[in-house]
Design an enzyme around this catalytic site. Structure first.
Site, PDB file in Angstrom:
ATOM      1  N   THR A  10      -5.753  10.237  -4.184  1.00 18.61           N
ATOM      2  CA  THR A  10      -6.896  10.043  -3.286  1.00 18.61           C
ATOM      3  C   THR A  10      -6.870   8.684  -2.586  1.00 18.61           C
ATOM      4  O   THR A  10      -7.745   8.379  -1.780  1.00 18.61           O
ATOM      5  CB  THR A  10      -8.231  10.165  -4.060  1.00 18.61           C
ATOM      6  N   GLY A  11      -5.872   7.847  -2.888  1.00 18.38           N
ATOM      7  CA  GLY A  11      -5.794   6.515  -2.283  1.00 18.38           C
ATOM      8  C   GLY A  11      -5.092   6.545  -0.933  1.00 18.38           C
ATOM      9  O   GLY A  11      -4.938   7.602  -0.311  1.00 18.38           O
ATOM     10  N   ASP A  13      -1.772   5.583  -0.164  1.00 22.63           N
ATOM     11  CA  ASP A  13      -0.372   6.027  -0.160  1.00 22.63           C
ATOM     12  C   ASP A  13      -0.206   7.474  -0.607  1.00 22.63           C
ATOM     13  O   ASP A  13       0.693   8.174  -0.130  1.00 22.63           O
ATOM     14  CB  ASP A  13       0.471   5.144  -1.093  1.00 22.63           C
ATOM     15  N   ASP A  58      -7.298  10.377 -15.840  1.00 23.88           N
ATOM     16  CA  ASP A  58      -7.586   8.948 -15.684  1.00 23.88           C
ATOM     17  C   ASP A  58      -6.497   8.180 -16.422  1.00 23.88           C
ATOM     18  O   ASP A  58      -6.103   8.559 -17.533  1.00 23.88           O
ATOM     19  CB  ASP A  58      -8.956   8.623 -16.282  1.00 23.88           C
ATOM     20  N   LEU A  80       1.134   5.962  -8.576  1.00 27.77           N
ATOM     21  CA  LEU A  80       0.477   5.149  -7.546  1.00 27.77           C
ATOM     22  C   LEU A  80      -0.919   4.709  -7.976  1.00 27.77           C
ATOM     23  O   LEU A  80      -1.504   3.819  -7.364  1.00 27.77           O
ATOM     24  CB  LEU A  80       0.365   5.933  -6.232  1.00 27.77           C
ATOM     25  N   GLN A  83      -6.071   0.040 -10.207  1.00 25.15           N
ATOM     26  CA  GLN A  83      -7.140  -0.786  -9.656  1.00 25.15           C
ATOM     27  C   GLN A  83      -6.349  -1.723  -8.750  1.00 25.15           C
ATOM     28  O   GLN A  83      -5.744  -2.683  -9.204  1.00 25.15           O
ATOM     29  CB  GLN A  83      -7.872  -1.508 -10.796  1.00 25.15           C
ATOM     30  N   THR A 125       4.612  -4.463  -6.811  1.00 26.51           N
ATOM     31  CA  THR A 125       3.975  -5.121  -5.667  1.00 26.51           C
ATOM     32  C   THR A 125       4.531  -6.513  -5.389  1.00 26.51           C
ATOM     33  O   THR A 125       4.964  -7.215  -6.307  1.00 26.51           O
ATOM     34  CB  THR A 125       2.451  -5.230  -5.936  1.00 26.51           C
ATOM     35  N   GLU A 127       2.779  -8.928  -4.889  1.00 23.89           N
ATOM     36  CA  GLU A 127       1.901  -9.886  -5.563  1.00 23.89           C
ATOM     37  C   GLU A 127       2.574 -10.466  -6.814  1.00 23.89           C
ATOM     38  O   GLU A 127       2.167 -11.513  -7.312  1.00 23.89           O
ATOM     39  CB  GLU A 127       0.574  -9.225  -5.959  1.00 23.89           C
ATOM     40  N   TYR A 149      -4.543  -8.868 -11.380  1.00 22.16           N
ATOM     41  CA  TYR A 149      -3.867  -7.677 -10.841  1.00 22.16           C
ATOM     42  C   TYR A 149      -2.353  -7.841 -10.944  1.00 22.16           C
ATOM     43  O   TYR A 149      -1.652  -6.972 -11.470  1.00 22.16           O
ATOM     44  CB  TYR A 149      -4.290  -7.479  -9.379  1.00 22.16           C
ATOM     45  N   LYS A 153       0.430  -5.835 -13.191  1.00 17.03           N
ATOM     46  CA  LYS A 153       1.542  -5.123 -12.540  1.00 17.03           C
ATOM     47  C   LYS A 153       2.897  -5.656 -13.011  1.00 17.03           C
ATOM     48  O   LYS A 153       3.884  -4.930 -13.050  1.00 17.03           O
ATOM     49  CB  LYS A 153       1.422  -5.248 -11.018  1.00 17.03           C
ATOM     50  N   ARG A 184      -6.152   2.954   5.001  1.00 19.60           N
ATOM     51  CA  ARG A 184      -6.303   1.815   4.101  1.00 19.60           C
ATOM     52  C   ARG A 184      -7.766   1.684   3.664  1.00 19.60           C
ATOM     53  O   ARG A 184      -8.690   1.952   4.456  1.00 19.60           O
ATOM     54  CB  ARG A 184      -5.854   0.559   4.852  1.00 19.60           C
TER      55      ARG A 184
HETATM   56  P1  NDP Z   1      -5.510   2.646  -3.279  1.00 19.35           P
HETATM   57  O1  NDP Z   1      -6.425   1.647  -3.867  1.00 19.35           O
HETATM   58  O2  NDP Z   1      -5.779   3.145  -1.902  1.00 19.35           O
HETATM   59  O3  NDP Z   1      -5.460   3.921  -4.246  1.00 19.35           O
HETATM   60  C1  NDP Z   1      -5.466   3.775  -5.627  1.00 19.35           C
HETATM   61  C2  NDP Z   1      -5.539   5.131  -6.283  1.00 19.35           C
HETATM   62  O4  NDP Z   1      -5.580   4.954  -7.704  1.00 19.35           O
HETATM   63  C3  NDP Z   1      -6.797   5.934  -5.903  1.00 19.35           C
HETATM   64  O5  NDP Z   1      -6.460   7.287  -5.793  1.00 19.35           O
HETATM   65  C4  NDP Z   1      -7.688   5.708  -7.108  1.00 19.35           C
HETATM   66  O6  NDP Z   1      -8.619   6.738  -7.310  1.00 19.35           O
HETATM   67  C5  NDP Z   1      -6.653   5.731  -8.221  1.00 19.35           C
HETATM   68  N1  NDP Z   1      -7.150   5.153  -9.467  1.00 19.35           N
HETATM   69  C6  NDP Z   1      -7.766   3.959  -9.640  1.00 19.35           C
HETATM   70  N2  NDP Z   1      -8.073   3.784 -10.934  1.00 19.35           N
HETATM   71  C7  NDP Z   1      -7.653   4.887 -11.591  1.00 19.35           C
HETATM   72  C8  NDP Z   1      -7.705   5.308 -12.938  1.00 19.35           C
HETATM   73  N3  NDP Z   1      -8.277   4.564 -13.887  1.00 19.35           N
HETATM   74  N4  NDP Z   1      -7.186   6.515 -13.258  1.00 19.35           N
HETATM   75  C9  NDP Z   1      -6.625   7.305 -12.307  1.00 19.35           C
HETATM   76  N5  NDP Z   1      -6.565   6.965 -11.008  1.00 19.35           N
HETATM   77  C10 NDP Z   1      -7.063   5.771 -10.656  1.00 19.35           C
HETATM   78  O7  NDP Z   1      -4.017   2.047  -3.350  1.00 19.35           O
HETATM   79  P2  NDP Z   1      -2.778   2.317  -2.370  1.00 19.35           P
HETATM   80  O8  NDP Z   1      -2.653   3.770  -2.136  1.00 19.35           O
HETATM   81  O9  NDP Z   1      -2.851   1.371  -1.246  1.00 19.35           O
HETATM   82  O10 NDP Z   1      -1.571   1.812  -3.273  1.00 19.35           O
HETATM   83  C11 NDP Z   1      -0.870   2.691  -4.140  1.00 19.35           C
HETATM   84  C12 NDP Z   1      -0.243   1.877  -5.258  1.00 19.35           C
HETATM   85  O11 NDP Z   1       0.649   0.915  -4.719  1.00 19.35           O
HETATM   86  C13 NDP Z   1      -1.241   1.096  -6.101  1.00 19.35           C
HETATM   87  O12 NDP Z   1      -0.772   1.100  -7.424  1.00 19.35           O
HETATM   88  C14 NDP Z   1      -1.173  -0.304  -5.537  1.00 19.35           C
HETATM   89  O13 NDP Z   1      -1.530  -1.265  -6.505  1.00 19.35           O
HETATM   90  C15 NDP Z   1       0.294  -0.388  -5.157  1.00 19.35           C
HETATM   91  N6  NDP Z   1       0.592  -1.281  -4.059  1.00 19.35           N
HETATM   92  C16 NDP Z   1      -0.046  -1.144  -2.864  1.00 19.35           C
HETATM   93  C17 NDP Z   1       0.264  -1.978  -1.816  1.00 19.35           C
HETATM   94  C18 NDP Z   1      -0.405  -1.816  -0.488  1.00 19.35           C
HETATM   95  O14 NDP Z   1      -0.244  -2.715   0.352  1.00 19.35           O
HETATM   96  N7  NDP Z   1      -1.111  -0.725  -0.239  1.00 19.35           N
HETATM   97  C19 NDP Z   1       1.293  -3.028  -1.942  1.00 19.35           C
HETATM   98  C20 NDP Z   1       1.974  -3.010  -3.209  1.00 19.35           C
HETATM   99  C21 NDP Z   1       1.625  -2.188  -4.232  1.00 19.35           C
HETATM  100  P3  NDP Z   1     -10.082   6.709  -6.604  1.00 19.35           P
HETATM  101  O15 NDP Z   1      -9.847   7.210  -5.207  1.00 19.35           O
HETATM  102  O16 NDP Z   1     -10.876   7.606  -7.443  1.00 19.35           O
HETATM  103  O17 NDP Z   1     -10.544   5.285  -6.630  1.00 19.35           O
HETATM  104  P1  GDP Z   2      -3.728  -8.540  -0.974  1.00 19.03           P
HETATM  105  O1  GDP Z   2      -2.568  -9.222  -0.349  1.00 19.03           O
HETATM  106  O2  GDP Z   2      -3.341  -7.353  -1.809  1.00 19.03           O
HETATM  107  O3  GDP Z   2      -4.640  -9.453  -1.703  1.00 19.03           O
HETATM  108  O4  GDP Z   2      -4.515  -7.857   0.273  1.00 19.03           O
HETATM  109  P2  GDP Z   2      -5.933  -8.192   0.938  1.00 19.03           P
HETATM  110  O5  GDP Z   2      -5.938  -7.453   2.229  1.00 19.03           O
HETATM  111  O6  GDP Z   2      -7.046  -7.919   0.000  1.00 19.03           O
HETATM  112  O7  GDP Z   2      -5.889  -9.766   1.213  1.00 19.03           O
HETATM  113  C1  GDP Z   2      -4.884 -10.361   1.994  1.00 19.03           C
HETATM  114  C2  GDP Z   2      -5.237 -11.833   2.204  1.00 19.03           C
HETATM  115  O8  GDP Z   2      -6.365 -11.909   3.069  1.00 19.03           O
HETATM  116  C3  GDP Z   2      -5.604 -12.587   0.932  1.00 19.03           C
HETATM  117  O9  GDP Z   2      -4.965 -13.837   0.935  1.00 19.03           O
HETATM  118  C4  GDP Z   2      -7.108 -12.778   1.060  1.00 19.03           C
HETATM  119  O10 GDP Z   2      -7.604 -13.957   0.439  1.00 19.03           O
HETATM  120  C5  GDP Z   2      -7.238 -12.919   2.574  1.00 19.03           C
HETATM  121  N1  GDP Z   2      -8.590 -12.657   3.065  1.00 19.03           N
HETATM  122  C6  GDP Z   2      -9.317 -13.466   3.883  1.00 19.03           C
HETATM  123  N2  GDP Z   2     -10.521 -12.942   4.096  1.00 19.03           N
HETATM  124  C7  GDP Z   2     -10.575 -11.773   3.433  1.00 19.03           C
HETATM  125  C8  GDP Z   2     -11.598 -10.783   3.294  1.00 19.03           C
HETATM  126  O11 GDP Z   2     -12.690 -10.877   3.828  1.00 19.03           O
HETATM  127  N3  GDP Z   2     -11.272  -9.685   2.524  1.00 19.03           N
HETATM  128  C9  GDP Z   2     -10.050  -9.565   1.922  1.00 19.03           C
HETATM  129  N4  GDP Z   2      -9.788  -8.465   1.209  1.00 19.03           N
HETATM  130  N5  GDP Z   2      -9.091 -10.507   2.017  1.00 19.03           N
HETATM  131  C10 GDP Z   2      -9.353 -11.588   2.765  1.00 19.03           C
END
Ligand code: NDP
Ligand code: GDP
Length: 366
Positions: A10-11, A13, A58, A80, A83, A125, A127, A149, A153, A184
């Site tokens: 549901t996220g 990716d 979960d 994927l 939190q 990631t 990060e 986080y 990871k 996103r």
């Molecule tokens: P999202 O936050 O959009 O999606 C996260 C997903 O994880 C959602 O479907 C969420 O469900 C689910 N989830 C959260 N907690 C739980 C749990 N306790 N049990 C089961 N499911 C859970 O993340 P992205 O799609 O952007 O990213 C995918 C993965 O890649 C993540 O692990 C993220 O940390 C990692 N990542 C992402 C990057 C990015 O730039 N997008 C960069 C590097 C790594 P719900 O919808 O219910 O909240």
């Molecule tokens: P991250 O790289 O996974 O932490 O992705 P984010 O999009 O949450 O944040 C990217 C960068 O933007 C981080 O350095 C944040 O501190 C900076 N940032 C500045 N203002 C904001 C804001 O209002 N919201 C978020 N999410 N990040 C912010």
């Protein structure tokens, strides 16, 4: 027919990956969390909600994961679920650790005991590099996490490596740098900016409070990044790969480009709000995708400017459709104003009410 299980479908990716796998002829299973308000809007947006088999699970609940793997009987698991918001990990470090660190180990244990030949993708990631000063970062760059986080990871990253070497499990880490899209989450800075730009352009919002504008990120386009996940799983041997563009831009540059895309000057609208600064931030991320290019044949195509324009155009279109009274799957209309919900904001008021003015707290909250 190949079968894949995607956690976190549901996220952002998950739906793009599901779409790719469906296109490749896979039977796709995805785990979702039972929530009081269903959140399948992204799967609906891509028009694939009926083509995937959804399983409630979960990452904190081993039995639900065991059931998901048993039902789906996959050759490939893409983990994927997480939190995934760095900001929240400072507010909920223990929950983040349970899901982002222990969650992957639960899967690795299931694979070890149930069926060792299941291939496992772990969503690692950029990060992980946190405080590292090496630019660009590559697979051998020291990992120095700067948030709960990233620390969680990093645990998962190493567990994949350890299970690979100890038990021969085909566990790969995709070290993905930030990747964005119209799907996103609104809490991430890119989508927060593009959603606000659309609202400001249409007269629905006055300004945009942001935190630290100087951090730099290597931002790519999510639909391209999920292809790299799949490519990793097709390799004869499991390994770890950086997926990035090799370019880095400041948050201020993203804001500047996004406002410019609708003919506005970002300086007229962006406000700096200290409450949105993180206790510890990551200053600069810039990844080298060289290994991915050489081994996987993967290369990003969408540029930074194109990415910003794609996201602004999508949010503008949505808000216009909304104003025209059209109904469609979407997250923004129900989103609370961030300044009303951030935990640090509430904590500050609570401390103030309690008359608490200790030095350390004062520095952080006032
Ligand atoms: P999202 O936050 O959009 O999606 C996260 C997903 O994880 C959602 O479907 C969420 O469900 C689910 N989830 C959260 N907690 C739980 C749990 N306790 N049990 C089961 N499911 C859970 O993340 P992205 O799609 O952007 O990213 C995918 C993965 O890649 C993540 O692990 C993220 O940390 C990692 N990542 C992402 C990057 C990015 O730039 N997008 C960069 C590097 C790594 P719900 O919808 O219910 O909240
Ligand atoms: P991250 O790289 O996974 O932490 O992705 P984010 O999009 O949450 O944040 C990217 C960068 O933007 C981080 O350095 C944040 O501190 C900076 N940032 C500045 N203002 C904001 C804001 O209002 N919201 C978020 N999410 N990040 C912010």
């Amino acid at each position: 027919m190949k079968r894949a299980l995607i956690t976190g479908i549901t996220g952002q990716d998950g739906p793009y990956l599901a779409q790719l796998l469906l296109h490749k002829g896979y039977k796709v299973f995805g785990t979702y969390r039972r929530v009081s308000t269903p959140n399948f809007w992204r799967l609906q947006d891509l028009g694939i909600v009926k083509q995937v088999t959804l399983i409630p699970a979960d990452l904190s609940d081993m039995s639900s994961l065991l059931e998901a793997v048993t039902i789906s009987d996959p050759q490939e698991i893409y983990n994927l679920a997480a939190q995934s918001f760095v900001g929240s990990s400072f507010d909920q470090p223990l929950f983040t650790t349970d899901i982002d660190a222990s969650g992957s180990t639960r899967f690795l244990e299931i694979i070890r005991h149930l069926k060792k030949d299941i291939r496992f993708y772990q969503a690692s990631t950029s990060e992980l590099y946190g405080a590292s000063s090496e630019i660009p970062q590559h697979e051998q760059t020291p990992m120095i996490p700067n948030s709960p986080y990233a620390a969680a990871k990093l645990h998962s990253f190493h567990m994949c490596r350890i299970y690979r070497h100890s038990y021969g499990i085909q566990a790969s880490n995709g070290i993905l740098f930030n990747h964005e899209s119209p799907l996103r989450g609104l809490e991430f800075v890119t989508r927060k900016i593009t959603n606000s730009v659309a609202k400001i352009k249409l007269g629905l919002q006055k300004n945009l409070p942001l935190g630290n504008l100087s951090p730099q990120r290597d931002w790519g386009y999510a639909p391209e990044y999920v292809k790299a996940m799949w490519l990793m799983m097709q390799q004869p041997k499991a390994d770890d790969y950086i997926i990035a563009t090799g370019e880095t831009h400041a948050v201020s540059e993203f804001a500047q480009e996004a406002f410019a895309a609708v003919g506005l000057n970002w300086k007229d609208y962006v406000l700096s709000d200290k409450r949105l600064h993180r206790p510890l931030d990551v200053h600069q991320l810039c990844g080298s995708p060289q290994k991915a290019e050489t081994v996987l044949g993967w290369k990003p195509k969408v540029t930074f400017n194109e990415l910003v324009k794609i996201m602004v155009a999508a949010d503008l279109k949505r808000w216009k459709m909304f104003l025209d009274g059209k109904a469609f799957p979407w997250d923004a209309p129900n989103h609370s104003h961030e300044m009303d919900i951030i935990a640090r904001n509430v904590t500050k008021d609570a401390y103030r009410e309690a008359g608490y003015k200790k030095k350390g707290l004062k520095e952080r909250f006032f």
